[in-house]
Design an enzyme around this catalytic site. Structure first.
Site, PDB file in Angstrom:
ATOM      1  N   GLY A 155      71.117 -30.490  62.758  1.00  0.00           N
ATOM      2  CA  GLY A 155      71.291 -29.919  61.498  1.00  0.00           C
ATOM      3  C   GLY A 155      72.773 -29.534  61.228  1.00  0.00           C
ATOM      4  O   GLY A 155      73.600 -29.336  62.352  1.00  0.00           O
ATOM      5  N   ARG A 156      73.234 -29.529  60.215  1.00  0.00           N
ATOM      6  CA  ARG A 156      74.665 -29.151  59.928  1.00  0.00           C
ATOM      7  C   ARG A 156      74.725 -28.401  58.755  1.00  0.00           C
ATOM      8  O   ARG A 156      73.919 -28.700  57.716  1.00  0.00           O
ATOM      9  CB  ARG A 156      75.643 -30.339  59.831  1.00  0.00           C
ATOM     10  CG  ARG A 156      77.222 -30.007  59.844  1.00  0.00           C
ATOM     11  CD  ARG A 156      78.218 -31.167  60.435  1.00  0.00           C
ATOM     12  NE  ARG A 156      78.217 -32.073  59.461  1.00  0.00           N
ATOM     13  CZ  ARG A 156      78.774 -32.302  58.429  1.00  0.00           C
ATOM     14  NH1 ARG A 156      79.574 -31.577  58.149  1.00  0.00           N
ATOM     15  NH2 ARG A 156      78.670 -33.710  57.905  1.00  0.00           N
ATOM     16  N   GLY A 161      77.547 -25.378  56.174  1.00  0.00           N
ATOM     17  CA  GLY A 161      78.868 -25.315  55.668  1.00  0.00           C
ATOM     18  C   GLY A 161      79.892 -24.629  56.836  1.00  0.00           C
ATOM     19  O   GLY A 161      81.078 -24.972  56.832  1.00  0.00           O
ATOM     20  N   GLY A 183      79.155 -24.821  60.200  1.00  0.00           N
ATOM     21  CA  GLY A 183      78.811 -25.122  61.732  1.00  0.00           C
ATOM     22  C   GLY A 183      77.455 -26.066  61.926  1.00  0.00           C
ATOM     23  O   GLY A 183      76.816 -26.462  60.806  1.00  0.00           O
ATOM     24  N   VAL A 221      73.629 -27.009  64.061  1.00  0.00           N
ATOM     25  CA  VAL A 221      72.423 -26.370  64.610  1.00  0.00           C
ATOM     26  C   VAL A 221      72.073 -27.488  65.787  1.00  0.00           C
ATOM     27  O   VAL A 221      71.836 -28.577  65.512  1.00  0.00           O
ATOM     28  CB  VAL A 221      71.175 -26.312  63.492  1.00  0.00           C
ATOM     29  CG1 VAL A 221      70.075 -25.977  64.351  1.00  0.00           C
ATOM     30  CG2 VAL A 221      71.536 -25.293  62.682  1.00  0.00           C
ATOM     31  N   ASP A 256      67.644 -18.416  48.206  1.00  0.00           N
ATOM     32  CA  ASP A 256      67.825 -20.106  48.445  1.00  0.00           C
ATOM     33  C   ASP A 256      66.887 -20.856  48.722  1.00  0.00           C
ATOM     34  O   ASP A 256      66.559 -21.473  49.527  1.00  0.00           O
ATOM     35  CB  ASP A 256      69.154 -20.122  49.507  1.00  0.00           C
ATOM     36  CG  ASP A 256      69.695 -21.587  49.282  1.00  0.00           C
ATOM     37  OD1 ASP A 256      69.552 -22.160  48.311  1.00  0.00           O
ATOM     38  OD2 ASP A 256      70.388 -21.889  50.283  1.00  0.00           O
TER      39      ASP A 256
END
EC number: 2.7.11.16
Length: 700
Positions: A198-199, A201, A203, A205, A318
């Protein structure tokens, strides 16, 4: 070629996952070594000072409990039935089947309560016996049937058994494990990093494996330069604090929790629960919209995740399908606490979140809000699971201003296909008036749980994950976008960004280990193996060692003892390992072999002991200034064990102060007895508890 690399990355990752499930300890590529048993002396003082040297503290720690249990079962001179009684009660409380619980209740009564009554030991009160008998006579076995016995069991265990435990080798082993935990300083070398999953804002994962235990985690790496470029320092530190808050204490199975945080010169790293099942947004695109019953399953687990946060005065801010991750069995966890906020002292008023899910009060500038905002987002998320889009994102519009305007003004029209209970649930969750919104009328999550839509739900069964998930992610797949589709950051963006000392100082308190989660990790992987190997090593060492340095600990006035490093050797530039013993009047430094006479430093020779550590050869050190006419005036000591070094510093300064006070007191008494005139070349000399005088040249 790129496709082949992606396939190989997936295969490597999946193989690591499978092996870690079966035998994580066998996957450990780095050996975990416990400190020397002498660390007990330092840790005893540390635990005592921190108020952690008591029964309940140690008993409620994962490793403390296991070692106390080991002592009771294998090392105690007398049988300790109370611990077996306690374990049977806990097993009884976890038993779901009522018929099984009835059988267990009878067995516990016969084997522990009746046996104790027949033996006339009177260990338990009549009240406890009567309470259990009352229910059994009515053929009732509530989960808390044996609760009156628990406090009485603890009272007995914390008496003689616990005192004996503190004198045992098992407590020494607890000190070794605790010392290891308190000295954890992680680097990238402590992990094998696998493919990107995953990515965000700041960095990426990655999937990763902890080298010393073999346990799989997710590693979220934030780029310090990218954080600086976007002025996101406070956001990054806030995420660390929010993760610490939700990960400490009672575990929540519905939040992606953190076990470690550490940083490198370039990165901030969070080590998190690994979720292999993809997210609900991904599955919405693959599976299609969910039915009411399917949605109800996810809603129930999300409610318990939000409840865990809200009880800690955290508003998530969120909530959306993309942030709801699935494990391999299909159960969910809420992820990414980057926007979460503590509202215990001050309510937030910033407009943050994802458009189409933000509550009206969050969108209204200058309006403060709390956890109530999450229940509005919850309603939006449920609507998307059922219809495939947010209730305020009509006709697939991407215009954020239009979405926000509709959130603030539009009354949501719910489809006729929705059940009456579902319609009412969504209408109450999507109330713009906070005071009328479900979850915001005084009872928080309980209001939502009690709604008719969730009628028939056993919330305890939800918590222990007994309900069958509607969707089980495919096994043998990564359930994430291809590594090349996830992409990478453009390094040119941060090429001109330089990190200075002030930037790094912001993160000096960033590193963290969540104690209970580390202990759980160890207990599930390498605990037994490391204990067995350490026992063998220590037995060999005892046979070889000519002198047992700690043999006189109980019989003497030794304040502290253990291994320490002293600067010395050729040109006084090498660290020499010494076994140090601190007494009220002297410090003894023994060679490791124990063959030679110890080096003695008497407290009346000491002029000063540094109150703060000095930096020498990149090591924090204790500096002792002495005056005996033969030395260079300094003794430098250090220890790789931070806890140990602090205890040595504190104990040395304390012993020196007591010695100085005693010398001053004796000098005054001598002045009164012999008069004020005395030989200024003579000074009081304390040795082994006796008093004499010596001249400046050392003669008596």
């Amino acid at each position: 070629m790129a496709d082949l690399e992606a396939v190989l990355a997936d295969v490597s990752y999946l193989m690591a996952m499978e092996k870690s499930k079966c035998t994580p300890a066998a996957r450990a590529s780095k050996k975990l070594n416990l400190p020397d048993p002498s660390v007990r002396s330092v840790m005893y003082k540390y635990l005592e000072k921190e108020g952690e040297l008591n029964f309940h503290k140690i008993f409620n720690e994962v490793l403390g409990y296991l070692l106390f249990k080991d002592f009771c079962e294998n090392d105690s001179e007398e049988p300790i039935q109370q611990l077996k009684f306690f374990e049977q009660i806990k097993l009884f409380e976890k038993t779901e089947c009522y018929d099984e619980r009835k059988k267990m209740a009878r067995d516990i009564y016969d084997n522990f309560i009746m046996e104790e009554m027949l033996s006339h030991t009177y260990e338990y009160s009549k009240h406890a016996v009567a309470s259990v008998q009352k229910y059994l006579l009515k053929n009732e076995v509530p989960v808390d049937l044996f609760e009156p016995y628990l406090e009485e069991i603890f009272t007995q265990l914390k008496g003689k058994p616990f005192k004996k435990f503190l004198e045992s080798d098992k407590f020494t082993r607890f000190c070794q494990w605790k010392n290891l935990e308190l000295n954890i300083q992680l680097t990238m070398n402590d992990f094998s990093v696998h493919r990107i999953i995953g990515r965000g804002g700041f960095g990426e994962v990655y999937g990763c494996r902890k080298a010393d235990t073999g346990k799989m985690y997710a590693m979220k790496c934030l780029d310090k330069k990218r954080i600086k470029m976007k002025q996101g320092e406070m956001l990054a530190l806030n995420e660390r604090n929010m993760l610490q808050a939700v990960s400490t204490g009672i575990d929540c199975p519905f939040i992606v929790c953190m076990t470690y945080a550490f940083h490198t010169p370039d990165k901030l790293c969070f080590i998190l629960d690994l979720m292999n099942g993809g997210d609900l947004h991904y599955h919405l695109s693959q599976h299609g919209i969910f039915s009411e019953d399917e949605m109800k399953f996810y809603a129930a687990e999300v409610i318990l995740g939000l409840e865990h946060m809200h009880k800690r005065c955290i508003v998530y801010r969120d909530l959306k399908p993309a942030n709801i991750l699935l494990d391999e069995n299909g159960h969910i966890r809420i992820s990414d606490l980057g926007l979460a906020c503590d509202f215990s002292k001050k309510k937030p008023h910033a407009s943050v979140g994802t458009h189409g899910y933000m509550a009206p009060e969050v969108l209204s500038k200058g309006t403060s809000y709390d956890s109530c905002a999450d229940w509005f987002s919850f309603g939006c998320m449920l609507y998307k699971l059922l219809k495939g889009h947010s209730p305020f994102r009509q006709h697939k519009t991407k215009d954020k201003l239009e979405i926000d305007k509709m959130t603030l003004t539009m009354n949501v029209e719910l489809p006729e296909s929705f059940s009456l209970e579902l319609k009412n649930l969504l209408e109450m969750l999507l109330q713009r008036d906070v005071s009328k919104r479900l979850g915001c009328m005084g009872n928080g999550a309980d209001e939502v749980k009690m709604h008719n839509f969730f009628c028939g739900i056993d919330w305890h069964q939800v918590y222990i994950q007994k309900y069958t998930p509607p969707l089980v992610p495919p096994r043998g797949e990564v359930n994430a976008a291809d590594a090349f589709d996830i992409g990478s950051f453009d390094e040119e963006d941060t090429k001109g960004i330089k990190l200075n000392d002030a930037d790094q100082d912001l993160y000096k308190m960033f590193s963290l280990t969540i104690s209970e989660r580390w202990q759980q990790e160890v207990s599930e992987t390498v605990f037994d193996t490391v204990n067995t190997e350490t026992d063998k090593l220590e037995q060999k060492r005892k046979l070889k060692q000519k002198q047992h340095f700690d043999a006189d600990e109980k019989e003497s006035d030794c304040i502290l003892h253990g291994y320490i490093k002293k600067l010395g050797g050729s040109f006084a530039s090498l660290w020499q390992t010494k076994y140090a013993k601190l007494y009220p009047n002297r410090l003894e430094l023994h060679s490791e072999s124990g063959n030679n006479k110890p080096e003695l430093i008497f407290m009346d020779q000491v002029e000063d002991i540094s109150s703060d550590f000095i930096l020498h050869k990149n090591e924090n050190c204790i500096q002792i200034r002495i005056n005996d006419g033969t030395r260079d005036g300094r003794i430098i000591l250090t220890n790789s064990d931070e806890i140990g070094l602090k205890e040595w510093s504190s104990s040395l300064r304390s012993a020196h102060k007591i010695s100085q006070d005693l010398l001053g007191s004796m000098a005054k008494k001598a002045g009164k007895i012999y008069g004020s005139e005395r030989d200024v070349n003579k000074s009081m000399y304390i040795f082994g508890g006796n008093c004499s005088t010596k001249t400046s040249n050392g003669s008596n």
